[in-house]
Write an enzyme that holds these catalytic residues in place. Structure first.
Site, PDB file in Angstrom:
ATOM      1  CG  ASP A 187      -1.634  -1.230   1.414  1.00 37.17           C
ATOM      2  OD1 ASP A 187      -1.855  -2.139   0.375  1.00 37.17           O
ATOM      3  OD2 ASP A 187      -1.747  -1.481   2.486  1.00 37.17           O
ATOM      4  CG  ASP A 237      -4.110   3.297   0.478  1.00 41.68           C
ATOM      5  OD1 ASP A 237      -3.792   4.578   0.527  1.00 41.68           O
ATOM      6  OD2 ASP A 237      -4.910   2.353   1.364  1.00 41.68           O
ATOM      7  CG  HIS A 277      -5.565  -2.157  -1.476  1.00 33.39           C
ATOM      8  ND1 HIS A 277      -5.648  -1.539  -0.302  1.00 33.39           N
ATOM      9  CD2 HIS A 277      -5.391  -1.020  -1.712  1.00 33.39           C
ATOM     10  CE1 HIS A 277      -4.865  -1.401   0.304  1.00 33.39           C
ATOM     11  NE2 HIS A 277      -5.136   0.045  -0.044  1.00 33.39           N
ATOM     12  CG  ASP A 320      -3.641  -5.786  -3.493  1.00 34.18           C
ATOM     13  OD1 ASP A 320      -4.550  -5.094  -3.645  1.00 34.18           O
ATOM     14  OD2 ASP A 320      -2.139  -5.284  -3.739  1.00 34.18           O
ATOM     15  CB  CYS A 336      -2.046  -7.050   1.290  1.00 31.82           C
ATOM     16  SG  CYS A 336      -3.669  -6.158   0.066  1.00 31.82           S
TER      17      CYS A 336
HETATM   18  N1  ABU Z   1      -6.394  -4.363   1.146  1.00 29.70           N
HETATM   19  C1  ABU Z   1      -7.051  -5.830   0.059  1.00 29.70           C
HETATM   20  C2  ABU Z   1      -7.546  -6.227   0.398  1.00 29.70           C
HETATM   21  C3  ABU Z   1      -9.030  -6.885   0.136  1.00 29.70           C
HETATM   22  C4  ABU Z   1      -9.961  -7.524  -0.019  1.00 29.70           C
HETATM   23  O1  ABU Z   1      -9.960  -7.608   1.074  1.00 29.70           O
HETATM   24  O2  ABU Z   1     -10.914  -7.254  -0.476  1.00 29.70           O
END
Ligand code: ABU
Length: 366
Positions: free
Chosen positions: A122, A200, A249, A251, A351
């Protein structure tokens, strides 16, 4: 004139910081740490992103340490990940230990605490030899970069480009305090304004010259434009839209795994860009995380937050049998690691890491 043929044949060394995509062979990685993790204080940015069933937890516990037993269990997962990465020949670096319980203030606002050093993804972004520091919008993350500064300085001395984005003010004008979550099918409603550029780094995912990003509850259009101009004409930034009102995010939504292989969230991704039409696009399987497992800062989609070591090897949560099977179907060799206890804190393998160096060069995959 005599020529040194042997040096002409030697490949140039990979720069110390070097990453153009999510799949070139991983040589060096930063793995976060969970010790001293603090519950972020309640704020509109938490309301916009965190699971509703934990809102009271943030309201009551903000500024206090996360439960010790849960942190210890998450740290055990991280140690297993470090061990696996090292066994696979990857150099692992760790951030400094920081006391996140100390309150701090700027001329405009105060925060009772920081957050943690668990998610290097991040905080910084590596594009080629550039190490870009993200201007994150959560006040509790304002000084999080400090945990990585010793490493950044070391990489700079070894030749990396060190580029901090403009330091944000994070004053009240950045936040939409009237924010209420919009309906699933409505236009995306942001808790952030366009007061200044914020993002981020985990909002961006790299496929060589093409980089994908979404506007989210932690990334505004101004932030996306800043990255676009910072990278210049060598790269094309594609802004994608997903069905996700609490987007935070890219990802765990849109995950390029290797050339020709894309993993997508089955509900959030309604349309895959035309440029992926020749790719093998797979929907992530249903999560196997039971409802009883605490996910303070994650969604159940966190299982698709994968880390690839190269075009063949990918790290997958040990209990996630459906994902292991899918990776095998995609002709990966899945390497399994316990990580469910780490998932509690807001992410999984992608992450928790930042690929500092992958062996490869800038290419186009489309
Ligand atoms: N920091 C990405 C977390 C993604 C999610 O929990 O869906």
């Amino acid at each position: 004139m005599e020529q040194n043929h042997s040096s002409q044949l030697t490949e140039p060394a990979t720069p110390v910081v070097n990453s153009f995509n999510e799949w070139d062979p991983l040589e060096e990685v930063i793995v976060g740490r969970l010790d001293g993790a603090v519950v972020p204080p309640w704020h509109v940015t938490i309301k916009a992103t965190m699971p509703r069933r934990y809102w009271d937890f943030f309201r009551c516990k903000g500024g206090q340490l996360f439960p010790e037993e849960q942190v210890k269990a998450g740290e055990k997962d991280l140690e297993e990940l470090v061990h696996i990465l090292e066994s696979e020949g990857v150099t692992v670096r760790r951030p400094d230990a920081i006391n996140y319980t100390r309150p701090y203030a700027t001329p405009d606002w105060e925060s009772p605490s920081g957050l943690y050093g668990a998610m290097p993804r991040d905080v910084m972004m590596v594009i080629g030899d550039k190490l870009i520091e993200a201007p994150m919008p959560w006040r509790s993350r304002y000084f999080e970069i400090n945990a990585y500064r010793s490493l950044i300085k070391e990489y700079f001395h070894q030749g990396a480009q060190w580029i901090p984005a403009p330091k944000p003010q994070l004053c009240d004008e950045l936040y939409n305090y009237q924010y209420e979550e919009a309906g699933e099918d409505e236009e995306f409603n942001s808790s952030l304004t366009e007061f200044e550029p914020v993002f981020d780094a985990a909002e961006f995912t790299k496929c060589g010259r093409d980089i994908f990003v979404q506007q989210s509850q932690v990334t505004n259009r101004f932030g996306i434009e800043w990255v676009r101009r910072c990278l210049g004409n060598e790269y094309k930034i594609h802004e994608l839209k997903f069905k996700d009102q609490s987007a935070m995010h890219i990802d765990a939504t849109f995950v390029p795994l290797a050339p020709g292989k894309l993993l997508i969230h089955p509900k959030k991704v309604e349309k895959v860009p035309e440029m992926f039409k020749s790719w093998d696009v797979r929907k992530a399987p249903e999560s196997c995380i039971p409802d009883s497992h605490p996910l303070y800062m994650s969604s159940k989609g966190v299982g698709m937050n994968l880390l690839t070591l190269d075009e063949n090897r990918v790290i997958v949560e040990k209990q996630d049998e459906a994902m292991i099977k899918l990776m095998k179907d995609l002709e990966f060799e899945p390497i399994t690691c316990n990580f469910r206890n780490f998932n509690t804190f807001g992410g999984s393998f992608h992450c928790a890491t930042l690929d500092v160096r992958r062996r490869g060069t800038l290419q186009s995959y489309f």
